[in-house]
Design an enzyme around this catalytic site. Structure first.
Site, short mmCIF file in Angstrom:
data_model
loop_
_atom_site.label_atom_id
_atom_site.label_comp_id
_atom_site.label_asym_id
_atom_site.label_seq_id
_atom_site.Cartn_x
_atom_site.Cartn_y
_atom_site.Cartn_z
N ARG A 89 28.65 17.72 33.73
CA ARG A 89 28.06 16.38 33.59
C ARG A 89 26.99 16.30 34.50
O ARG A 89 26.67 15.05 34.92
CB ARG A 89 29.11 15.09 33.41
CG ARG A 89 29.93 15.23 34.74
CD ARG A 89 30.66 14.18 34.85
NE ARG A 89 31.70 14.33 35.74
CZ ARG A 89 32.39 13.28 36.05
NH1 ARG A 89 32.27 12.04 35.93
NH2 ARG A 89 33.45 13.65 37.11
N ASP A 121 31.47 14.51 27.25
CA ASP A 121 30.19 14.10 26.58
C ASP A 121 28.99 14.26 27.39
O ASP A 121 27.91 13.96 27.41
CB ASP A 121 30.32 12.77 25.89
CG ASP A 121 30.79 11.78 27.04
OD1 ASP A 121 30.80 12.22 28.17
OD2 ASP A 121 30.78 10.56 26.98
N ARG A 172 22.55 12.22 43.17
CA ARG A 172 23.55 12.40 44.19
C ARG A 172 22.73 13.70 45.05
O ARG A 172 22.16 14.44 44.51
CB ARG A 172 24.92 13.35 43.77
CG ARG A 172 25.91 13.57 44.84
CD ARG A 172 27.26 13.92 44.39
NE ARG A 172 27.33 15.11 43.55
CZ ARG A 172 28.52 15.35 42.83
NH1 ARG A 172 29.71 14.56 43.29
NH2 ARG A 172 28.74 16.42 42.28
N ARG A 179 31.44 24.78 46.27
CA ARG A 179 32.79 24.28 46.54
C ARG A 179 33.52 25.37 46.67
O ARG A 179 33.46 26.56 46.53
CB ARG A 179 33.47 23.68 45.25
CG ARG A 179 32.44 22.56 44.79
CD ARG A 179 32.13 22.47 43.29
NE ARG A 179 31.14 21.63 42.79
CZ ARG A 179 31.39 20.34 42.87
NH1 ARG A 179 32.49 19.86 42.77
NH2 ARG A 179 30.26 19.52 42.44
N ASP A 244 38.10 22.46 43.19
CA ASP A 244 36.71 22.48 42.78
C ASP A 244 36.29 21.21 43.35
O ASP A 244 34.89 20.95 43.27
CB ASP A 244 36.66 22.32 41.61
CG ASP A 244 37.86 21.32 40.65
OD1 ASP A 244 38.92 21.38 40.98
OD2 ASP A 244 37.23 20.51 40.12
N ASN A 245 36.92 20.22 44.05
CA ASN A 245 36.39 18.92 44.93
C ASN A 245 36.41 19.32 46.23
O ASN A 245 36.48 18.41 47.05
CB ASN A 245 37.21 17.74 44.34
CG ASN A 245 37.04 17.63 43.28
OD1 ASN A 245 35.99 17.93 42.39
ND2 ASN A 245 37.89 16.91 42.41
P1 AMP Z 1 36.39 15.77 38.49
O1 AMP Z 1 37.65 15.95 38.40
O2 AMP Z 1 35.53 14.64 38.24
O3 AMP Z 1 35.46 16.42 39.69
O4 AMP Z 1 35.92 16.83 37.25
C1 AMP Z 1 36.35 17.99 36.81
C2 AMP Z 1 35.80 18.75 35.99
O5 AMP Z 1 35.67 17.79 34.61
C3 AMP Z 1 34.21 19.19 36.35
O6 AMP Z 1 34.06 20.29 35.80
C4 AMP Z 1 33.50 17.99 35.62
O7 AMP Z 1 32.21 18.51 35.40
C5 AMP Z 1 34.12 17.71 34.28
N1 AMP Z 1 33.83 16.50 33.74
C6 AMP Z 1 34.15 15.30 34.01
N2 AMP Z 1 33.93 14.36 33.15
C7 AMP Z 1 33.05 15.18 32.24
C8 AMP Z 1 32.47 14.40 31.11
N3 AMP Z 1 32.35 13.46 30.73
N4 AMP Z 1 31.78 15.50 30.53
C9 AMP Z 1 31.66 16.80 30.72
N5 AMP Z 1 32.52 17.21 31.64
C10 AMP Z 1 32.91 16.30 32.43
MG MG Z 2 34.85 17.66 40.62
#
Ligand code: AMP
Ligand code: MG
Length: 474
Positions: A89, A121, A172, A179, A244-245
């Site tokens: 996203r 989305d 951002r 990462r 990944d974070n």
């Molecule tokens: P996060 O835990 O928020 O760092 O996200 C983990 C993964 O989920 C990352 O690859 C994000 O890009 C993906 N992701 C989170 N929210 C969405 C979204 N609404 N649409 C598509 N990918 C998402």
């Molecule tokens: Mg992430």
């Protein structure tokens, strides 16, 4: 007027990313532009707040020189391996060189689907956008390495989560968006050539002193250890320390269900999805070691041709984490109780305070701030607990030469982004009122000094205001 892009990630091999334009939105509206950060980046605030600028911040127009792309990465989520994540996203517009000569990424988050969106989305609703803006800027003001928030805009579109919510996009800024999971992505594919190119890129960009992959690993470990100690020193719980974070240059990244603790307890967890406390406050250093072991594993092919030798060297590097962490932690907590010098009993003295704080459920931030203001006993719900510790502390302070009060006031924030305040600001934003958001940001910009008129921002939540759980809220 528009940013002077100088893109380097886009020059890496094609398999590092997918070229992805942001998806335009219906009706962009400005929430905020961070004028100080804009200046640092050499960006024109008048342009950013103009209709052209807002169009760029919403993804409706791609500024000249931008080369939008979504980055590929993998990662361990709650310990489970996911071979492909990537920017689902977000798109990186490009890089600019800031006024200090540092290369900075400009990324739109919530800008629509990408090839890495999996079922998502590609959007964000206004809650997480405001949350990340407030938290990351507060973190920066506290002097802790973090990604930054350059701007937030509304999209005029509805996002479907548990209910229909207004969409938003965050801009951002980061020293890069690389990462631990970026290295893992290529390691899992046994793509040593890509690993080499990524290591080269990261060394040039973040660790010019590193002469080898092993030294790169050592540098990342040191940065992560210091970052986690910093988090501990302000009561911060990241909530989703997946690989990944985990930022390769040790910035706090991906503010999801994160929180600053109110009452101190080492087992504190806020995230609704962290059922087993994997990412609890006191477990953050252990998890960071685990994450560094994953990075070490990914780097093995670059560390030595002989696998046994590579494993041995990498293991030694990872085993250095606890020492670096404890040294940083002790330095930070010494300062928090007003100590500049070092004595062997200091760790026990600090632990004695923390144990008492946990027992009486003392507010983390306000206890340390009260020490700075010479009213320690008042911060404890139970003054007896403080009085059983204070004499040892006073005795220790009597052997200090500096100005403990001044040190503590510069080290212990008066104000942090309290969970109930963040919720309040999001609630107001849902009703199109951004005044509370702006007020909160302005108070958090100078966390070590609180004007009397802003005193309420330092108050812990009333029982009915306590936030017990935070949510990922993508
Ligand atoms: P996060 O835990 O928020 O760092 O996200 C983990 C993964 O989920 C990352 O690859 C994000 O890009 C993906 N992701 C989170 N929210 C969405 C979204 N609404 N649409 C598509 N990918 C998402
Ligand atoms: Mg992430």
């Amino acid at each position: 007027m528009t940013p002077q892009f100088d893109n380097s990630y886009a020059r890496l091999p094609d398999r590092f990313f997918a070229r992805t334009n942001p998806t335009p939105v219906g009706n962009p509206g400005l929430i905020a532009v961070n004028a100080g950060l804009a200046r640092e980046l050499g960006l024109d605030t008048d342009w950013l707040t103009s209709s052209d600028g807002i169009a760029a911040l919403a993804g409706n127009a791609v500024p000249d020189g931008a080369e939008p792309l979504s980055q590929a990465y993998a990662g361990h989520q709650f310990g489970g391996w996911v071979p492909q994540l990537g920017d689902g996203r977000a798109v990186l517009l490009g890089e600019v060189i800031d006024s200090n000569g540092i290369r900075r990424d400009i990324q739109l988050k919530g800008s629509g689907r990408t090839p890495f969106s999996r079922g998502g989305d590609g959007r964000a609703w206004i809650g997480p956008v405001i949350r990340e803006y407030v938290m990351s800027e507060a973190m920066h003001a506290l002097g802790i390495p973090t990604t930054r928030a350059l701007a937030a805009v509304t999209t005029g579109e509805v996002i479907h989560r548990e209910r229909a919510l207004p969409g938003a996009v965050l801009t951002r800024v980061a020293s890069s968006h690389i990462r631990v999971g970026t290295f893992q992505y290529f390691a899992a594919r046994k793509d040593v050539e890509a690993l080499q190119a990524l290591a080269h890129h990261v060394i040039q960009r973040h660790y010019p002193d590193a002469a080898s992959a092993l030294e790169l690993l050592e540098h990342v470990i040191a940065r992560q250890a210091k970052l986690i100690a910093h988090w501990a020193s302000v009561g911060f719980i990241h909530g989703v320390m997946n690989t990944d974070n985990a930022h390769i240059a040790g910035e706090t990244i991906d503010y999801g269900p994160c929180a600053f603790m109110d009452e101190y307890h080492p087992d504190t967890v806020y995230s609704s999805i962290d059922q087993f406390g994997r990412y609890a406050y006191s477990n953050q250093p252990n998890i960071a070691v685990w994450n560094m072991a994953q990075l070490a594993t990914a780097l093995l092919p670059l560390i030595d041709e002989d696998m046994d030798t590579a494993v041995e060297k990498a293991t030694q590097a990872v085993h250095r984490f606890p020492d670096i962490f404890h040294t940083a932690w002790l330095d930070l907590f010494r300062a928090k109780i007003g100590l500049t010098g070092a004595e062997t009993g200091d760790k026990a003295l600090i632990d004695g305070l923390l144990t008492r704080m946990a027992t009486v459920k003392a507010d983390f931030t306000n206890t340390f701030r009260a020490l700075a203001e010479g009213r320690g006993a008042q911060a404890f719900p139970d003054a007896v607990a403080f009085e059983s510790w204070a004499p040892d502390w006073q005795a220790r302070l009597s052997r200090e030469t500096g100005d403990p009060q001044a040190l503590m006031r510069a080290t212990n924030p008066a104000v942090i982004p309290r969970n109930h305040r963040v919720e309040e600001v999001i609630e107001a934003a849902l009703g199109d009122d951004f005044a509370p958001f702006h007020s909160l940001n302005s108070v958090l910009a100078t966390p070590f000094e609180l004007r009397p008129k802003n005193g309420a921002y330092a108050n812990p939540p009333k029982p009915e205001q306590v936030v017990h759980q935070t949510f990922c809220g993508t």
